[in-house]
Design a protein around this motif. Structure first.
Motif, PDB file in Angstrom:
ATOM      1  N   GLU A 102      27.826  54.553  63.512  1.00 56.48           N
ATOM      2  CA  GLU A 102      27.625  55.703  64.400  1.00 56.48           C
ATOM      3  C   GLU A 102      26.279  56.380  64.124  1.00 56.48           C
ATOM      4  O   GLU A 102      25.541  56.735  65.044  1.00 56.48           O
ATOM      5  CB  GLU A 102      28.776  56.694  64.213  1.00 56.48           C
ATOM      6  N   THR A 103      25.952  56.549  62.844  1.00 58.16           N
ATOM      7  CA  THR A 103      24.678  57.179  62.473  1.00 58.16           C
ATOM      8  C   THR A 103      23.500  56.323  62.915  1.00 58.16           C
ATOM      9  O   THR A 103      22.490  56.839  63.422  1.00 58.16           O
ATOM     10  CB  THR A 103      24.624  57.402  60.948  1.00 58.16           C
ATOM     11  N   ALA A 104      23.600  55.014  62.731  1.00 59.11           N
ATOM     12  CA  ALA A 104      22.522  54.106  63.137  1.00 59.11           C
ATOM     13  C   ALA A 104      22.302  54.160  64.640  1.00 59.11           C
ATOM     14  O   ALA A 104      21.161  54.108  65.122  1.00 59.11           O
ATOM     15  CB  ALA A 104      22.842  52.679  62.693  1.00 59.11           C
ATOM     16  N   GLN A 105      23.393  54.285  65.407  1.00 51.73           N
ATOM     17  CA  GLN A 105      23.262  54.375  66.862  1.00 51.73           C
ATOM     18  C   GLN A 105      22.553  55.665  67.272  1.00 51.73           C
ATOM     19  O   GLN A 105      21.717  55.670  68.185  1.00 51.73           O
ATOM     20  CB  GLN A 105      24.643  54.290  67.509  1.00 51.73           C
ATOM     21  N   LYS A 106      22.895  56.771  66.603  1.00 51.93           N
ATOM     22  CA  LYS A 106      22.218  58.042  66.886  1.00 51.93           C
ATOM     23  C   LYS A 106      20.730  57.935  66.575  1.00 51.93           C
ATOM     24  O   LYS A 106      19.883  58.401  67.340  1.00 51.93           O
ATOM     25  CB  LYS A 106      22.841  59.168  66.059  1.00 51.93           C
ATOM     26  N   LEU A 107      20.413  57.296  65.443  1.00 51.13           N
ATOM     27  CA  LEU A 107      19.011  57.131  65.060  1.00 51.13           C
ATOM     28  C   LEU A 107      18.265  56.305  66.106  1.00 51.13           C
ATOM     29  O   LEU A 107      17.136  56.641  66.494  1.00 51.13           O
ATOM     30  CB  LEU A 107      18.932  56.451  63.680  1.00 51.13           C
ATOM     31  N   ASP A 108      18.886  55.223  66.582  1.00 49.52           N
ATOM     32  CA  ASP A 108      18.263  54.389  67.615  1.00 49.52           C
ATOM     33  C   ASP A 108      18.005  55.195  68.885  1.00 49.52           C
ATOM     34  O   ASP A 108      16.953  55.052  69.530  1.00 49.52           O
ATOM     35  CB  ASP A 108      19.159  53.191  67.944  1.00 49.52           C
TER      36      ASP A 108
END
Length: 663
Positions: free
Chosen positions: A638-644
């Protein structure tokens, strides 16, 4: 334990296939052995069948255990009939019959030793189910599609696929206590596979089977052994459960490895900076801790490739029409009065027993075989791309680069870009086609078909001989392909994922099921419960629904055409209006800079959060807690998706800033 393997190793020259392989198989345990092609699965089976083939390690079967396996090669076949060949597949039963007859005569003397020997022989004969031997032979022959009319046929006259099935039948009736099977579903149609699944499911002994058939492994296996990177890992449950556990393991191991690498890099930077200064003692202490650190192995990453099929060209809504089609050869009619319509964008799985006419139907549609009656009509602007299993369009001596460059007349840059989408980068494009895996070849052929402009793909067993990773790649490409597909396959998992309709050839007719393979199974079972009258009434209702739907589609097509004409006439005005709105929506330089600052702050926050989660994942105690590992993996995703998302916004804002500066 029926089988115990300890520290097994095998290498060819300097190439190590596997080492320190250890596992056990308990009685009644059914194990599926999986891994990419070339990982060492078949080599491991060879070691089990011939322990001297291994370089080191021990292989111990339970004392007196009889192992069954499918022998390779067809040199055993001769003029003897199928029945005689199979009848002699279990010599122990035949020897016991002779022995029992002799002991029965001798028992008339009343000698106790003879009576005891007779009792022991009878017990063994019953254990082998000798009294039902002929019945079991018939069951296996019918199950593997050898009708009674073939039983007196010379075994040497069989085709290669039939001989392979007969060797499998011989292994099944040999009364083994442990089965070793290497791709047993090859040359089996879906009905045979389902029969074999049930047979092995009911088998009470141990089983070790290599298979790329995911549905088969789901039904048969109680544990999965995975060969990867020269080592063997065990996962409880069937194939679907293995996939879930493997995904968690991959994420956990990758996060732990990356976190440790970050830690090592941080410590090494500190040591380099302070090794000669006032903090040299602290630097030496950190170096000492680094030296004692147990380094995590880099997770194995199998070579993957992708396939992005171009958008299909436009064509008629009715792609294929079978109008009372009769197909076959000469006097042999395989398909009788088939009337079906395949529409644009539909994906159909064509199934049926071996010899039922699947390939004949494909060849009739392609025009290679003349219809015996009726016709198979191809719609306007429909371009067929035919996938056969022989990969005729791939010269094994050509490089990938030259093959595409010469056939399509692309520039070097265009060719590299195209092949880069399939993970062929740098010097990889100069690999000879003959050195590629089956999956890579299959994807190259599919790519060529669509580049040729094919909007109707006819595929004949596209996943044959592909490992599971390659099958998933082909699946992913076909799932998003917006053209029409007609595919013949015995891979139930593949069909279930790809198609939205099933055509089953049965009793010279084609039964239509509007759903995937799971729906087909449910609907077929439901239809069997109906009476003849109910089936006829349902067919009438279906025909009425289809006629109504056809009328609705025609009206929708007419409306769509009018809408298209209006849209084309207004295209310039729409484009101009859109451009004007875009100019009005532009941010001022000050607003743009403020928005950039906000997005950069969000990027720093998510990046820091990602680092914190990675460190939590790397903690050994957290790795052993399955629920916590899953939670951390989900939080990281979830965090990686927000960063992307923030990175994409940042790039868009920078692009807009550059445009303003240029103006």
């Amino acid at each position: 334990m029926q089988l115990t393997v300890t520290n097994l190793a095998k290498a060819f020259g300097t190439h190590e296939i596997f080492k320190d392989v250890s596992f056990t198989v308990a009685k009644g345990e059914h194990i599926g052995l999986v891994g990419v092609n070339g990982s060492g699965k078949t080599t491991l089976l060879k070691c089990l069948l011939d322990p001297d083939y291994a370089d080191s390690g021990t292989i111990a079967f339970e004392a007196g255990l009889q192992a069954g396996y499918v022998e390779q090669g067809f040199d055993r076949f001769g003029p003897e009939s199928l029945w005689d060949f199979l009848f002699h597949a279990n010599p122990e039963i035949l020897q016991l019959r002779t022995k029992l007859a002799e002991l029965e005569k001798a028992s008339a003397s009343g000698d106790q030793e003879v009576l005891d020997a007779y009792a022991r022989a009878t017990q063994r004969y019953e254990y082998l189910d000798g009294y039902n031997y002929e019945t079991n032979l018939k069951k296996v022959l019918f199950g593997l599609a050898f009708p009674e009319s073939m039983w007196q046929q010379p075994s040497e006259s069989l085709s290669g696929g039939q001989k392979t099935r007969l060797m499998l039948a011989a292994a099944l009736v040999s009364s083994p206590e442990f089965f070793i099977l290497d791709e047993p579903t090859n040359h089996l149609d879906i009905r045979m596979m389902e029969w074999l699944e049930q047979y092995l499911h009911d088998f009470r002994g141990g089983l070790l089977v290599v298979s790329h058939d995911r549905a088969f492994l789901d039904h048969v296996a109680t544990r999965i052994l995975e060969m990867e990177g020269g080592r063997l890992q065990s996962f409880p449950g069937n194939y679907s459960k293995y996939l879930v556990e493997k995904e968690i393991q991959i994420k956990t191991e990758k996060a732990a490895y990356e976190a440790q690498q970050d830690y090592i890099a941080e410590q090494e930077a500190y040591i380099r900076r302070f090794k000669a200064g006032i903090k040299s003692k602290m630097a030496r202490g950190r170096q000492s801790r680094l030296d004692r650190l147990e380094r995590l192995e880099k997770p194995v990453e199998n070579e993957t490739f992708t396939l992005r099929l171009p958008k299909a060209t436009e064509c008629a809504e009715r792609v294929l029409v079978l109008d009372r089609l009769r197909a076959g050869y000469g006097d042999k009619v395989l398909i009788q009065d088939a009337s079906l319509v395949l529409r644009r964008g539909q994906k159909v799985g064509l199934i049926g027993p071996n010899g039922s006419g699947k390939t004949t139907l494909l060849r009739t549609i392609l025009g290679e075989v003349k219809a015996l009656g009726g016709e198979a009509k191809i719609g306007n602007r429909v371009r067929i791309g035919y996938f056969s299993q022989s990969y005729e369009r791939l010269d094994p001596k050509q490089t990938i680069f030259d093959n595409f460059l010469t056939e399509y007349g692309l520039t070097d840059e265009q060719t590299r870009s195209l092949l880069g989408g399939m993970m062929f980068h740098g010097d990889d494009v100069y690999k000879e086609i003959g050195t590629l895996s089956g999956g890579q070849k299959a994807c190259l052929v599919l790519l060529k078909l669509v580049m040729d402009g094919a909007n109707f793909l006819i595929l004949d067993e596209p996943t044959n001989h592909l490992d599971i990773l390659a099958q998933e790649t082909v699946e992913a490409a076909l799932e998003v392909f917006d053209g029409t597909v007609l595919v013949v396959s015995h891979d139930r998992y593949f069909i279930n994922e790809i198609v939205d309709r099933i055509w089953e050839i049965e009793d010279c007719g084609i039964q239509d099921y509007k759903g995937n393979y799971e729906y087909y199974l449910e609907e077929k079972a439901r239809r069997k419960q109906l009476t003849e009258t109910e089936r006829a009434e349902e067919a009438k209702r279906e025909a009425a629904r289809e006629a109504k739907a056809e009328k609705a589609r025609a009206e929708a097509d007419a409306k769509a055409q009018k809408a298209l004409e209006w849209a084309e006439g207004a295209a310039k005005r729409e484009a101009a209006a859109t451009e004007e709105k875009k100019r009005k929506r532009r941010l001022s330089p000050a607003e743009l800079q403020k928005r950039l600052d906000e997005v950069e702050m969000h990027i720093r926050e998510q990046d820091a959060m990602l680092g914190y989660i990675d460190k939590q994942i790397s903690i050994p105690e957290n790795q052993t807690d399955l629920e916590l590992s899953r939670s951390l993996a989900a939080e990281r995703e979830e965090t990686a998706q927000k960063l992307d998302k923030y990175m994409q916004q940042w790039e868009e804002l920078l692009e807009e800033q550059d445009e303003q500066e240029e103006e």
